[in-house]
Design a protein around this motif. Structure first.
Motif, short mmCIF file in Angstrom:
data_model
loop_
_atom_site.label_atom_id
_atom_site.label_comp_id
_atom_site.label_asym_id
_atom_site.label_seq_id
_atom_site.Cartn_x
_atom_site.Cartn_y
_atom_site.Cartn_z
N GLU A 5 34.12 45.73 26.58
CA GLU A 5 32.95 44.85 26.54
C GLU A 5 31.75 45.53 27.19
O GLU A 5 30.61 45.38 26.73
CB GLU A 5 33.27 43.53 27.24
N ALA A 6 32.00 46.29 28.25
CA ALA A 6 30.91 47.02 28.91
C ALA A 6 30.35 48.09 27.98
O ALA A 6 29.13 48.32 27.92
CB ALA A 6 31.41 47.65 30.20
N VAL A 7 31.23 48.76 27.24
CA VAL A 7 30.79 49.78 26.29
C VAL A 7 29.94 49.14 25.19
O VAL A 7 28.86 49.63 24.84
CB VAL A 7 31.99 50.52 25.69
N ILE A 8 30.41 48.02 24.65
CA ILE A 8 29.67 47.34 23.59
C ILE A 8 28.33 46.83 24.10
O ILE A 8 27.29 46.95 23.42
CB ILE A 8 30.51 46.19 23.01
N ARG A 45 35.94 57.41 25.66
CA ARG A 45 36.23 58.05 24.36
C ARG A 45 37.28 57.26 23.59
O ARG A 45 37.17 57.09 22.37
CB ARG A 45 36.69 59.50 24.58
N ARG A 46 38.29 56.79 24.29
CA ARG A 46 39.34 56.01 23.63
C ARG A 46 38.77 54.72 23.04
O ARG A 46 39.09 54.34 21.91
CB ARG A 46 40.46 55.68 24.63
N ILE A 47 37.89 54.07 23.79
CA ILE A 47 37.30 52.81 23.32
C ILE A 47 36.48 53.02 22.06
O ILE A 47 36.64 52.29 21.07
CB ILE A 47 36.44 52.18 24.44
N TYR A 62 28.07 57.17 18.00
CA TYR A 62 28.80 55.98 17.56
C TYR A 62 27.84 54.80 17.40
O TYR A 62 26.77 54.77 18.01
CB TYR A 62 29.90 55.63 18.58
N ALA A 63 28.27 53.83 16.58
CA ALA A 63 27.44 52.65 16.33
C ALA A 63 28.32 51.41 16.30
O ALA A 63 29.54 51.49 16.11
CB ALA A 63 26.68 52.80 15.02
N LEU A 64 27.67 50.26 16.45
CA LEU A 64 28.38 48.99 16.37
C LEU A 64 28.54 48.58 14.91
O LEU A 64 27.60 48.65 14.12
CB LEU A 64 27.63 47.91 17.15
N GLU A 65 29.73 48.12 14.58
CA GLU A 65 30.06 47.75 13.21
C GLU A 65 29.11 46.69 12.67
O GLU A 65 28.75 46.71 11.48
CB GLU A 65 31.50 47.25 13.16
#
Length: 240
Positions: A5-8, A45-47, A62-65
């Protein structure tokens, strides 16, 4: 707050798209999330690699879907699906080089015609530290230097490194610029896809470029991405 959630949340703040380097530097600023692990960067990286709400555009990006369609319309598409737009790729690697220079304490410059190009929620002009090139030489050579994709200057305002991003254009023009600036104690780099390295070697071997043959280096896109990510990791560890 959970780690994913922190990454997002960090990606949301960046406009839904972020480099690994950006995540390394910013995600730990969210105090509501605990990273009690000896390998927090591996966890990030795993997230980004496994979370269903995140997708990979290219190595290190990377991007949010939820924003996939919007980015597709902008020509920002996964490398495995189709080539990204030339303008995005060119500005993207200019932006990475600017950020690498900034993290290394260089004063960074991007040409006036590129300042308004978008780079991950900002413009290249906002990432570059200089609004005008340092007057380090004669006007005729300054005019030549102003057109180079990214310049790094030292604290004395002297040219330290010059980068030309060659996504599709003829790199011979870039070599000519470097030739004109050969009298300065600076490093010269062509940045391009690894597929273009044979072309680089062939053109650098032209007799016209014999005087700069040992001065110009080739850096592929993957190297730039890894350089940016690793440097960001070191900055995060240092708390910068």
């Amino acid at each position: 707050m959970k780690q994913y959630e922190a990454v997002i949340e960090t990606m949301e703040k960046a406009g839904g798209i972020a480099t690994l380097g950006f995540l390394y530097r910013e995600v730990f600023k969210i105090k509501a999330c605990s990273w009690n692990t000896q390998t927090p960067f591996a966890s990030i990286r795993r997230i980004v690699q496994q979370n269903k709400h995140i997708y990979k555009i290219k190595p290190g990006l990377y991007a949010l879907e939820k924003y996939r369609e919007r980015f597709n319309r902008q020509g920002i598409v996964p490398q495995t699906e189709a080539p990204a737009s030339d303008s995005f790729d060119h500005a993207y690697y200019q932006g990475l080089l600017l950020e690498i220079g900034n993290m290394n304490q260089w004063e960074t410059y991007v040409p006036a015609q590129d300042k308004n190009k978008p780079f991950l929620g900002k413009t290249l002009g906002e990432v570059a530290q200089l609004t005008e090139i340092h007057p380090f030489t004669y006007p005729s050579l300054l005019e030549r230097a102003r057109s180079i994709d990214v310049l790094w200057f030292n604290v004395r305002g002297m040219l330290s490194a010059a980068f030309e991003v060659e996504h599709t254009t003829d790199m011979q023009n870039s070599l000519l610029k470097f030739f004109d600036l050969q009298d300065f104690y600076a490093d010269f780099y062509i940045v391009a896809s690894d597929k273009r390295q044979p072309e680089f070697c062939r053109k650098l071997n032209y007799s016209a470029f014999s005087e700069i043959r040992d001065r110009v280096k080739f850096l592929d896109y993957s190297y730039i991405s890894k350089w940016h990510t690793k440097l960001s990791e070191l900055m995060a560890l240092a708390g910068v």
